[in-house]
Write a protein that holds these residues in place. Structure first.
Motif, mmCIF file in Angstrom:
data_model
loop_
_atom_site.group_PDB
_atom_site.id
_atom_site.type_symbol
_atom_site.label_atom_id
_atom_site.label_comp_id
_atom_site.label_asym_id
_atom_site.label_seq_id
_atom_site.Cartn_x
_atom_site.Cartn_y
_atom_site.Cartn_z
ATOM 1 N N THR A 136 -9.972 18.444 19.601
ATOM 2 C CA THR A 136 -10.382 19.669 20.296
ATOM 3 C C THR A 136 -10.959 19.409 21.681
ATOM 4 O O THR A 136 -11.216 20.364 22.420
ATOM 5 N N TYR A 137 -11.187 18.143 22.044
ATOM 6 C CA TYR A 137 -11.818 17.850 23.327
ATOM 7 C C TYR A 137 -10.879 18.233 24.475
ATOM 8 O O TYR A 137 -9.677 17.938 24.419
ATOM 9 N N PRO A 138 -11.384 18.877 25.499
ATOM 10 C CA PRO A 138 -10.522 19.294 26.612
ATOM 11 C C PRO A 138 -9.748 18.142 27.249
ATOM 12 O O PRO A 138 -8.636 18.347 27.741
ATOM 13 N N GLU A 139 -10.325 16.944 27.242
ATOM 14 C CA GLU A 139 -9.653 15.799 27.868
ATOM 15 C C GLU A 139 -8.717 15.057 26.918
ATOM 16 O O GLU A 139 -8.077 14.070 27.315
ATOM 17 N N ALA A 140 -8.613 15.514 25.669
ATOM 18 C CA ALA A 140 -7.778 14.814 24.684
ATOM 19 C C ALA A 140 -6.316 14.796 25.130
ATOM 20 O O ALA A 140 -5.761 15.832 25.508
ATOM 21 N N ARG A 141 -5.700 13.648 25.068
ATOM 22 C CA ARG A 141 -4.288 13.496 25.422
ATOM 23 C C ARG A 141 -3.487 12.868 24.279
ATOM 24 O O ARG A 141 -2.441 13.367 23.894
ATOM 25 N N ARG A 142 -3.980 11.753 23.761
ATOM 26 C CA ARG A 142 -3.215 11.030 22.750
ATOM 27 C C ARG A 142 -3.136 11.823 21.449
ATOM 28 O O ARG A 142 -2.069 11.904 20.839
ATOM 29 N N GLY A 143 -4.238 12.425 21.009
ATOM 30 C CA GLY A 143 -4.237 13.188 19.768
ATOM 31 C C GLY A 143 -3.208 14.313 19.763
ATOM 32 O O GLY A 143 -2.408 14.426 18.828
ATOM 33 N N PRO A 144 -3.192 15.159 20.795
ATOM 34 C CA PRO A 144 -2.172 16.206 20.847
ATOM 35 C C PRO A 144 -0.750 15.663 20.859
ATOM 36 O O PRO A 144 0.154 16.258 20.252
ATOM 37 N N GLU A 145 -0.546 14.537 21.531
ATOM 38 C CA GLU A 145 0.793 13.937 21.563
ATOM 39 C C GLU A 145 1.214 13.481 20.164
ATOM 40 O O GLU A 145 2.352 13.699 19.742
ATOM 41 N N ALA A 148 0.812 -1.213 0.000
ATOM 42 C CA ALA A 148 0.000 0.000 0.000
ATOM 43 C C ALA A 148 0.846 1.265 0.000
ATOM 44 O O ALA A 148 0.347 2.345 -0.370
ATOM 45 N N GLN A 149 2.112 1.159 0.393
ATOM 46 C CA GLN A 149 2.979 2.335 0.378
ATOM 47 C C GLN A 149 3.182 2.886 -1.032
ATOM 48 O O GLN A 149 3.620 4.028 -1.196
ATOM 49 N N LYS A 150 2.854 2.086 -2.047
ATOM 50 C CA LYS A 150 2.968 2.571 -3.428
ATOM 51 C C LYS A 150 2.005 3.720 -3.702
ATOM 52 O O LYS A 150 2.260 4.552 -4.575
ATOM 53 N N VAL A 151 0.880 3.742 -2.971
ATOM 54 C CA VAL A 151 -0.108 4.805 -3.187
ATOM 55 C C VAL A 151 -0.314 5.665 -1.946
ATOM 56 O O VAL A 151 -0.724 6.825 -2.049
ATOM 57 N N GLY A 152 -0.046 5.102 -0.746
ATOM 58 C CA GLY A 152 -0.234 5.873 0.477
ATOM 59 C C GLY A 152 -1.672 6.308 0.662
ATOM 60 O O GLY A 152 -2.599 5.673 0.172
ATOM 61 N N GLY A 153 -1.845 7.408 1.383
ATOM 62 C CA GLY A 153 -3.190 7.911 1.622
ATOM 63 C C GLY A 153 -3.297 8.627 2.946
ATOM 64 O O GLY A 153 -2.352 9.279 3.407
ATOM 65 N N ILE A 154 -4.449 8.474 3.599
ATOM 66 C CA ILE A 154 -4.740 9.180 4.844
ATOM 67 C C ILE A 154 -5.369 8.221 5.842
ATOM 68 O O ILE A 154 -6.308 7.496 5.510
ATOM 69 N N PHE A 155 -4.829 8.202 7.072
ATOM 70 C CA PHE A 155 -5.466 7.506 8.182
ATOM 71 C C PHE A 155 -6.523 8.436 8.746
ATOM 72 O O PHE A 155 -6.215 9.445 9.398
ATOM 73 N N HIS A 156 -7.780 8.096 8.505
ATOM 74 C CA HIS A 156 -8.900 8.908 8.984
ATOM 75 C C HIS A 156 -9.207 8.590 10.443
ATOM 76 O O HIS A 156 -9.103 7.442 10.868
ATOM 77 N N GLY A 157 -9.604 9.614 11.202
ATOM 78 C CA GLY A 157 -10.031 9.410 12.583
ATOM 79 C C GLY A 157 -9.005 8.685 13.420
ATOM 80 O O GLY A 157 -9.356 7.868 14.272
ATOM 81 N N PHE A 158 -7.756 9.013 13.227
ATOM 82 C CA PHE A 158 -6.682 8.267 13.873
ATOM 83 C C PHE A 158 -6.770 8.395 15.391
ATOM 84 O O PHE A 158 -6.902 9.489 15.938
ATOM 85 N N SER A 159 -6.706 7.236 16.081
ATOM 86 C CA SER A 159 -6.762 7.239 17.551
ATOM 87 C C SER A 159 -5.644 6.403 18.156
ATOM 88 O O SER A 159 -5.707 6.062 19.342
ATOM 89 N N GLY A 160 -4.630 6.076 17.362
ATOM 90 C CA GLY A 160 -3.538 5.243 17.836
ATOM 91 C C GLY A 160 -2.453 6.034 18.546
ATOM 92 O O GLY A 160 -2.581 7.219 18.836
ATOM 93 N N ALA A 173 -3.244 24.639 15.081
ATOM 94 C CA ALA A 173 -2.348 25.793 15.117
ATOM 95 C C ALA A 173 -1.792 26.015 16.522
ATOM 96 O O ALA A 173 -0.588 26.259 16.700
ATOM 97 N N HIS A 174 -2.657 25.920 17.518
ATOM 98 C CA HIS A 174 -2.214 26.128 18.906
ATOM 99 C C HIS A 174 -1.181 25.082 19.319
ATOM 100 O O HIS A 174 -0.132 25.416 19.900
ATOM 101 N N LEU A 175 -1.474 23.828 19.020
ATOM 102 C CA LEU A 175 -0.591 22.749 19.462
ATOM 103 C C LEU A 175 0.736 22.731 18.724
ATOM 104 O O LEU A 175 1.762 22.328 19.292
ATOM 105 N N ARG A 176 0.738 23.160 17.471
ATOM 106 C CA ARG A 176 1.978 23.165 16.690
ATOM 107 C C ARG A 176 2.724 24.492 16.780
ATOM 108 O O ARG A 176 3.855 24.604 16.292
ATOM 109 N N GLY A 177 2.109 25.504 17.369
ATOM 110 C CA GLY A 177 2.737 26.815 17.417
ATOM 111 C C GLY A 177 2.736 27.505 16.071
ATOM 112 O O GLY A 177 3.639 28.294 15.755
#
Length: 274
Positions: free
Chosen positions: A183-192, A149-161, A234-238
């Motif tokens: 954007t959820y106030p309790e989000a931890r993994r996404g910002p990381e 699949a790396q030949k075409v790549g793409g987008i991981f939608h709704g990534f939660s890993g 924007a906030h998280l990446r500066g």
């Protein structure tokens, strides 16, 4: 303007209601600075409506495919129909496809069969993939490797890993889509994850009408909410909002192999198509 301010790389425009409601939602999104939409498929029976909806908007593009929810309906006829759709110039990706460990009534074997076949169709057509994955990340990554699949790549939608999983996906030429949960106030993994990614692998998505961003979590999601996600990125990446728009839109164009339809117009087409 030479390109859209924001590119929504995953939005179910065809699921936002009747045609007048969809028209209204697109107008609101345009006013909010959203200039491009990628609309994924779910079930083969919905592909005609998907293509019809995309045809109403010059900034909308299609990604038909069979979601894990519908994988039990995968057969030779569906495969043939999808292969034919991939020749449509409005189609720029195959999606949303993948594995889902939380779905009841569709076996892992059925999901894997449909997923593998769709990866092969995408690779043959030279089109990227929109990936859906829940509770099956390790197996999904194995299949992506096995099917080249790396030949075409793409987008991981709704990534939660995890951050590590995201970086594995990037090595396979998959961007990570960030949506409402970031954007959820309790989000931890996404910002990381967002903070750890190279900037060229970050894209925006709403998944409307699902996964509304804060402070609209109890409402149906709308494409005009995409700037709320951009503000959090924007906030998280500066970054500034302008930098966020330019970077994520350029990333979407590159990953989806798109070029401008016309000089000075904020619309896209597949490379090689007039």
């Amino acid at each position: 303007m030479s390109e859209p301010v924001y590119f929504d790389t995953h939005i179910h425009l065809d699921a936002l209601g009747d045609e007048p409601m969809i028209q209204r939602e697109v107008r609101l999104a345009r006013r909010a600075g959203v200039g491009a939409f990628l609309v994924p498929g779910v079930h083969p029976r919905d592909w005609p409506r998907l293509l019809q909806t995309v045809g109403h908007f010059p900034e909308a593009l299609a990604a038909p495919g069979v979601h894990p929810l519908a994988a039990a309906d995968w057969n030779a006829g569906v495969a043939k129909a999808l292969a034919a759709l991939l020749a449509n110039p409005a189609v720029v990706a195959v999606g949303e496809v993948g594995l889902d460990g939380l779905i009841q009534g569709v076996s892992p074997e059925q999901q894997e069969k449909a997923f593998r076949h769709q990866i092969r169709l995408a690779v043959e057509a030279g089109l990227p993939l929109l990936i859906h994955c829940r509770k099956a990340t390790a197996r999904l990554l194995d299949i992506l490797h096995q099917e080249d699949a790396q030949k075409v790549g793409g987008i991981f939608h709704g990534f939660s890993g995890s951050r590590e999983t995201a970086l594995q996906a990037v090595k396979l030429h998959f961007a990570i889509g960030f949506g409402g949960p970031l954007t959820y106030p309790e989000a931890r993994r996404g910002p990381e994850v967002l903070s750890a990614l190279p900037e060229e692998w970050i894209v925006l998505e709403t998944d409307a009408p699902d996964l509304s961003p804060h402070p609209h979590r109890q409402e149906d999601n709308r494409p005009s909410y995409l700037p709320l996600i951009a503000e959090r990125v924007a906030h998280l990446r500066g970054w500034t909002l302008a930098q966020t728009a330019v970077t994520t839109t350029a990333n979407a164009k590159r990953i989806l192999n798109l070029v401008q339809k016309e000089e000075g117009k904020p619309y896209f087409r597949r490379k090689g198509w007039s």
